[in-house]
Design a protein around this motif. Structure first.
Motif, PDB file in Angstrom:
ATOM      1  N   ASN A 144      25.887  54.749 131.872  1.00  0.00           N
ATOM      2  CA  ASN A 144      25.453  54.556 130.486  1.00  0.00           C
ATOM      3  C   ASN A 144      24.151  53.751 130.521  1.00  0.00           C
ATOM      4  N   ALA A 145      23.597  53.470 129.368  1.00  0.00           N
ATOM      5  CA  ALA A 145      22.287  52.811 129.331  1.00  0.00           C
ATOM      6  C   ALA A 145      22.324  51.440 130.002  1.00  0.00           C
ATOM      7  N   ASP A 146      23.410  50.682 129.767  1.00  0.00           N
ATOM      8  CA  ASP A 146      23.513  49.345 130.366  1.00  0.00           C
ATOM      9  C   ASP A 146      23.616  49.429 131.882  1.00  0.00           C
ATOM     10  N   GLU A 147      24.416  50.377 132.370  1.00  0.00           N
ATOM     11  CA  GLU A 147      24.569  50.528 133.816  1.00  0.00           C
ATOM     12  C   GLU A 147      23.295  51.039 134.463  1.00  0.00           C
ATOM     13  N   ALA A 148      22.596  51.945 133.786  1.00  0.00           N
ATOM     14  CA  ALA A 148      21.320  52.423 134.315  1.00  0.00           C
ATOM     15  C   ALA A 148      20.330  51.274 134.448  1.00  0.00           C
ATOM     16  N   ALA A 149      20.334  50.364 133.474  1.00  0.00           N
ATOM     17  CA  ALA A 149      19.439  49.212 133.526  1.00  0.00           C
ATOM     18  C   ALA A 149      19.749  48.330 134.735  1.00  0.00           C
ATOM     19  N   VAL A 150      21.035  48.166 135.029  1.00  0.00           N
ATOM     20  CA  VAL A 150      21.420  47.379 136.202  1.00  0.00           C
ATOM     21  C   VAL A 150      20.954  48.076 137.479  1.00  0.00           C
ATOM     22  N   LEU A 151      21.144  49.374 137.547  1.00  0.00           N
ATOM     23  CA  LEU A 151      20.816  50.118 138.769  1.00  0.00           C
ATOM     24  C   LEU A 151      19.321  50.133 139.060  1.00  0.00           C
ATOM     25  N   VAL A 152      18.501  50.295 138.027  1.00  0.00           N
ATOM     26  CA  VAL A 152      17.053  50.424 138.265  1.00  0.00           C
ATOM     27  C   VAL A 152      16.299  49.120 138.030  1.00  0.00           C
ATOM     28  N   GLY A 153      16.961  48.129 137.416  1.00  0.00           N
ATOM     29  CA  GLY A 153      16.315  46.838 137.224  1.00  0.00           C
ATOM     30  C   GLY A 153      15.363  46.762 136.054  1.00  0.00           C
ATOM     31  N   ASP A 154      15.433  47.736 135.137  1.00  0.00           N
ATOM     32  CA  ASP A 154      14.579  47.741 133.945  1.00  0.00           C
ATOM     33  C   ASP A 154      15.430  48.029 132.709  1.00  0.00           C
ATOM     34  N   PRO A 155      15.036  47.522 131.540  1.00  0.00           N
ATOM     35  CA  PRO A 155      15.804  47.799 130.317  1.00  0.00           C
ATOM     36  C   PRO A 155      15.821  49.298 130.013  1.00  0.00           C
ATOM     37  N   LEU A 159      14.902  56.763 124.627  1.00  0.00           N
ATOM     38  CA  LEU A 159      15.036  57.995 125.394  1.00  0.00           C
ATOM     39  C   LEU A 159      14.038  58.051 126.543  1.00  0.00           C
ATOM     40  N   ALA A 160      12.844  57.506 126.302  1.00  0.00           N
ATOM     41  CA  ALA A 160      11.851  57.457 127.383  1.00  0.00           C
ATOM     42  C   ALA A 160      12.346  56.580 128.528  1.00  0.00           C
ATOM     43  N   ASP A 161      12.985  55.458 128.181  1.00  0.00           N
ATOM     44  CA  ASP A 161      13.563  54.587 129.207  1.00  0.00           C
ATOM     45  C   ASP A 161      14.656  55.323 129.979  1.00  0.00           C
ATOM     46  N   ALA A 162      15.487  56.071 129.251  1.00  0.00           N
ATOM     47  CA  ALA A 162      16.587  56.809 129.890  1.00  0.00           C
ATOM     48  C   ALA A 162      16.042  57.829 130.878  1.00  0.00           C
ATOM     49  N   GLY A 182      25.242  56.983 124.515  1.00  0.00           N
ATOM     50  CA  GLY A 182      26.144  56.409 123.523  1.00  0.00           C
ATOM     51  C   GLY A 182      25.813  54.990 123.139  1.00  0.00           C
ATOM     52  N   HIS A 183      25.199  54.228 124.044  1.00  0.00           N
ATOM     53  CA  HIS A 183      24.856  52.836 123.752  1.00  0.00           C
ATOM     54  C   HIS A 183      23.475  52.685 123.133  1.00  0.00           C
ATOM     55  N   LEU A 184      22.730  53.786 123.007  1.00  0.00           N
ATOM     56  CA  LEU A 184      21.418  53.725 122.376  1.00  0.00           C
ATOM     57  C   LEU A 184      21.556  53.897 120.869  1.00  0.00           C
TER      58      LEU A 184
END
Length: 281
Positions: A144-155, A159-162, A182-184
């Motif tokens: 999810n968006a929060d987990e992706a942020a943890v994995l890549v180190g960026d907020p 949609l562009a961030d995703a 879902g978290h966006l």
């Protein structure tokens, strides 16, 4: 009078994940989703949790050696044609899972269970760092968006961030990445799928393919188990022989039904209903 046996031979999938005592998420949701898709589900338990629809009271991780023993027992007896990972609990289990899966050739769907719905981090920094080895083995990563942020180190807030996060995960070795929306913010949920050039490797060479799936947002907070059910549905569809893009598209559609017709049980918000999948068999 006796009945003659009329056995069936469904494809076999494996979930490597934690147990949810409340039955709404974890291996319980995984096995329901696999069964709903006509797939026989096997399970390696990484942790037991004392939880219900209201929250998690306690977590007990299984020793990594026992995780390996469970995996070996399954692989020695079953023709496993797809695998998904969920809650892996500790750095040792993450590393063990990555090593075990490197021995096989079945597609692997990695659901990086790192951040609770409350926003609380579920893994130590060491366990989060250990995910790199598992990402390199993954056919698909489904943060999810929060987990992706943890994995890549960026907020990951847009949609562009995703898309950027998905591209980064593919560059790090995943065959593809589905960054769930879902978290966006927004009245619709937009999931972003980034597929590497081969669907399996790092995406080096040709530009990765980006596909977005947009669906109405269901007006409910009863989404417990949604990530588990989605990743298991994708794994089940891969086990049935569907191409990756088709498997993801079908499972994303399935999730709408699973949430709309969710379980109204317990005193908390409730859980998704994997058996309500439109793509069920």
């Amino acid at each position: 009078m006796t009945w003659g046996r009329e056995p069936v031979s469904p494809p076999v999938a494996l979930t490597i994940a934690g147990s949810d005592a409340g039955g709404g998420a974890g291996i319980q949701a995984d096995l329901k989703a696999m069964t709903a898709h006509g797939v026989f589900g096997t399970a390696v338990v990484t942790a037991t949790t004392a939880q219900n629809t209201r929250g998690v009271a306690d977590v007990h991780a299984v020793p990594a050696g026992h995780v390996a023993s469970q995996y070996d027992a399954v692989i020695e007896d079953f023709d496993v044609v797809a695998v998904k990972t969920g809650m892996l609990a500790t750095a040792s289990i993450v590393e063990t899972a990555a090593g075990l899966l490197a021995r096989g050739s079945a597609p692997v769907v990695v659901d990086p269970v790192m951040v609770a719905a409350t926003g609380d981090r579920l893994l130590s920094p060491a366990a989060e760092d250990a995910y790199q080895g598992l990402i390199e083995r993954a056919t698909l990563v489904t943060p999810n968006a929060d987990e992706a942020a943890v994995l890549v180190g960026d907020p990951v807030e847009t949609l562009a961030d995703a898309e950027a996060a998905g591209r980064e995960l593919v560059a790090r070795g995943a065959g593809a990445a589905l960054v769930k929306g879902g978290h966006l913010d927004g009245e619709t949920v937009v999931d972003t799928l980034v597929i590497g050039d081969s669907g399996e490797g790092s995406g080096d060479g040709d530009e990765p393919t980006v596909v977005r799936f947009e669906n109405p947002r269901v007006a409910t907070d009863a989404t417990h188990g949604s990530g588990c059910a989605l990743s298991s549905a994708i794994a089940a569809r891969l086990a049935r022989g569907e191409p990756l893009r088709e498997a993801v598209a079908g499972a994303v559609d399935d999730m709408g039904a699973a949430i709309r017709r969710g379980y109204d049980v317990g005193e908390g918000p409730g859980a998704v209903n994997p058996t309500a999948f439109d793509g069920g068999v």
